[in-house]
Design a protein around this motif. Structure first.
Motif, PDB file in Angstrom:
ATOM      1  N   VAL A 279       3.003  83.039  33.621  1.00 28.30           N
ATOM      2  CA  VAL A 279       4.068  83.511  32.740  1.00 28.30           C
ATOM      3  C   VAL A 279       5.238  82.526  32.776  1.00 28.30           C
ATOM      4  O   VAL A 279       5.442  81.809  33.758  1.00 28.30           O
ATOM      5  CB  VAL A 279       4.566  84.921  33.134  1.00 28.30           C
ATOM      6  N   VAL A 280       5.997  82.524  31.691  1.00 29.25           N
ATOM      7  CA  VAL A 280       7.246  81.767  31.616  1.00 29.25           C
ATOM      8  C   VAL A 280       8.303  82.720  31.077  1.00 29.25           C
ATOM      9  O   VAL A 280       8.084  83.390  30.059  1.00 29.25           O
ATOM     10  CB  VAL A 280       7.128  80.550  30.687  1.00 29.25           C
ATOM     11  N   CYS A 281       9.431  82.802  31.775  1.00 29.35           N
ATOM     12  CA  CYS A 281      10.510  83.689  31.346  1.00 29.35           C
ATOM     13  C   CYS A 281      11.807  82.897  31.242  1.00 29.35           C
ATOM     14  O   CYS A 281      12.102  82.064  32.106  1.00 29.35           O
ATOM     15  CB  CYS A 281      10.674  84.837  32.353  1.00 29.35           C
ATOM     16  N   HIS A 282      12.587  83.171  30.182  1.00 28.03           N
ATOM     17  CA  HIS A 282      13.883  82.512  29.994  1.00 28.03           C
ATOM     18  C   HIS A 282      14.917  83.556  29.613  1.00 28.03           C
ATOM     19  O   HIS A 282      14.626  84.446  28.822  1.00 28.03           O
ATOM     20  CB  HIS A 282      13.790  81.445  28.895  1.00 28.03           C
ATOM     21  N   PRO A 283      16.126  83.477  30.169  1.00 26.94           N
ATOM     22  CA  PRO A 283      16.618  82.463  31.131  1.00 26.94           C
ATOM     23  C   PRO A 283      16.230  82.744  32.577  1.00 26.94           C
ATOM     24  O   PRO A 283      16.590  81.970  33.458  1.00 26.94           O
ATOM     25  CB  PRO A 283      18.126  82.537  30.946  1.00 26.94           C
ATOM     26  N   CYS A 284      15.501  83.824  32.838  1.00 25.87           N
ATOM     27  CA  CYS A 284      15.039  84.154  34.194  1.00 25.87           C
ATOM     28  C   CYS A 284      16.227  84.314  35.148  1.00 25.87           C
ATOM     29  O   CYS A 284      16.260  83.739  36.234  1.00 25.87           O
ATOM     30  CB  CYS A 284      14.060  83.096  34.695  1.00 25.87           C
ATOM     31  N   VAL A 285      17.196  85.096  34.693  1.00 31.15           N
ATOM     32  CA  VAL A 285      18.411  85.397  35.462  1.00 31.15           C
ATOM     33  C   VAL A 285      18.540  86.915  35.532  1.00 31.15           C
ATOM     34  O   VAL A 285      18.411  87.598  34.508  1.00 31.15           O
ATOM     35  CB  VAL A 285      19.659  84.777  34.800  1.00 31.15           C
ATOM     36  N   HIS A 286      18.828  87.450  36.690  1.00 31.06           N
ATOM     37  CA  HIS A 286      18.766  88.906  36.845  1.00 31.06           C
ATOM     38  C   HIS A 286      19.848  89.640  36.067  1.00 31.06           C
ATOM     39  O   HIS A 286      19.734  90.838  35.796  1.00 31.06           O
ATOM     40  CB  HIS A 286      18.820  89.294  38.331  1.00 31.06           C
TER      41      HIS A 286
END
Length: 420
Positions: A279-286
């Motif tokens: 998987v790739v997630c953006h911006p991947c910040v909580h």
């Protein structure tokens, strides 16, 4: 019927497991790493000790050959790879090399008559763990014989420029030059010099063990496809933006993945396998809602009609709206089912029957160098039972007895091919 040596096989398993020992039962042995070079030198030492002639080609594939009684006969080759994934096991790949060595050692020790030269082989960089892609050097060597859509991924120049995943300043070409194992292109395996190829490998699954069988008579490598499913939403603050107004790409992807599982399972195909592994997630910040999410979908089956039905379901995801997000489905790559040579498969089955080794027909769900070689010359594979079906991990295990049975079946199958 001839029998390989349990003592010799046990010794090889113990010895090769030292090269790249990760300290907790398995190995990390990247291609052309110092650990892999140790394994190659061990192969060279043992094969020279029985009088085999060592050759190396321009991408460091190694060949150890015992001459046959007919100097004009083509070679029969057996082999696999010595490189591993990170924190892998002591059997994936290397068992095929050890089995090929054991066949040659048995032939030499028992003075078994044979017409064709017999070759044990090491393929370079099968895993592609440090220098992508996987099956790199079989792709290079078999380039002219591969289907067009596969061939393009293995251009020699591109492979030499493959960048290390650990050191962006180093390439596969650099490692090849520094290895001391770069030989001559004329030494490559080719149809004008080689008659047949055999590869012994651990099953990497639980089918043989569940059935109480030791050996798998492999008939094909399954066809497969790999697609990317991509979702586009909007990034907003996790604490301040109302839920009804959000376009959350992560949430959209999760809904779509559940939809895929439900729809594919409804096809009712028991031996179909499919996986979302990356998987790739953006911006991947909580503290942020994801504006982009991308997952892979890998499906494998022998029947192209089954894969077409699965692909239709995968593509249908792009026609729907998922929580206000848009979606696109993009092909990464695919391959057709590769069938092994029926005559060689029959030799493996006959050898197992005559030896009294428990066996069954089986498909390969994983890719191997042999599948590329099969486009170039008649090829087949032999599987050995994997404990609990585990592979690409440190608990990977096959008993020395089963490993020796695999080598013994290959020896007798090779002798059937030799006697044609």
């Amino acid at each position: 019927m001839y029998t390989c040596s349990l003592d010799r096989m046990s010794d090889k398993i113990k010895t090769f497991s030292m090269y790249g020992d990760a300290g907790h039962g398995g190995i990390t042995r990247y291609s052309l790493s110092p650990e892999a070079l140790m394994a190659r030198n061990e192969f060279k030492k043992r094969m020279e000790a029985i009088g085999a002639i060592i050759e190396v080609d321009d991408v460091a594939n190694m060949y150890a050959t015992l001459p046959g009684s007919d100097p004009d006969a083509k070679r029969i080759v057996m082999g696999s790879h010595v490189d591993s994934v990170k924190n892998g096991g002591n059997y994936d790949g290397i068992l095929g090399v050890m089995s090929a060595m054991e066949v040659l050692e048995t032939v030499a020790d028992q003075n078994i008559p044979h017409i064709h030269p017999l070759t044990a082989m090491i393929w370079t960089n099968e895993e592609g763990s440090l220098y992508p892609p996987a099956m790199m050097c079989s792709g290079i060597v078999c380039y002219e014989y591969l289907p067009e859509d596969i061939r393009g991924k293995f251009r020699y120049e591109d492979m030499m420029n493959s960048i290390s995943i650990l050191d962006k300043t180093k390439t596969f070409g650099d490692a090849l030059e520094a290895s001391g194992f770069k030989g001559n292109k004329e030494n490559r395996i080719s149809p004008d010099k080689y008659q047949y190829m055999f590869e012994t490998h651990i099953e990497q699954g639980p089918i043989l063990e569940d059935a109480g069988n030791t050996i798998g008579v492999v008939d094909c490598v399954l066809g497969m496809f790999n697609y990317r499913v991509r979702f586009y939403g909007q990034t907003v603050h996790a604490g301040t933006f109302p839920m009804p107004k959000r376009r959350d790409a992560f949430y959209a992807a999760s809904k779509a993945l559940c939809y895929l599982h439900d729809e594919i399972d409804q096809l009712g195909v028991d031996d179909l396998v499919y996986t979302t592994g990356e998987v790739v997630c953006h911006p991947c910040v909580h503290t942020c809602v994801a504006d982009y999410f991308d997952f892979s979908i890998d499906a494998r089956h022998e029947d192209p009609n089954v894969l077409e039905k699965v692909l239709a379901i995968v593509k249908s995801v792009a026609d729907k709206e998922w929580g206000g997000c848009t979606c696109e489905v993009v092909k990464a790559w695919n391959r057709d089912t590769v069938y092994w040579d029926k005559k060689l498969v029959s030799y493996v089955k006959s050898a197992a029957e005559e030896l009294g080794v428990k066996h069954q027909y089986i498909h390969s769900g994983a890719g191997h160098d042999a599948q590329f070689a099969a486009y170039m010359l008649p090829t087949t594979m032999i599987f050995v039972q994997s404990k609990d079906g585990l592979s690409h991990c440190e608990p990977e295990y096959s008993t020395p007895e089963h490993c020796t049975d695999g080598a013994t079946v290959m020896l007798n199958a090779v002798l059937k091919a030799d006697a044609e």
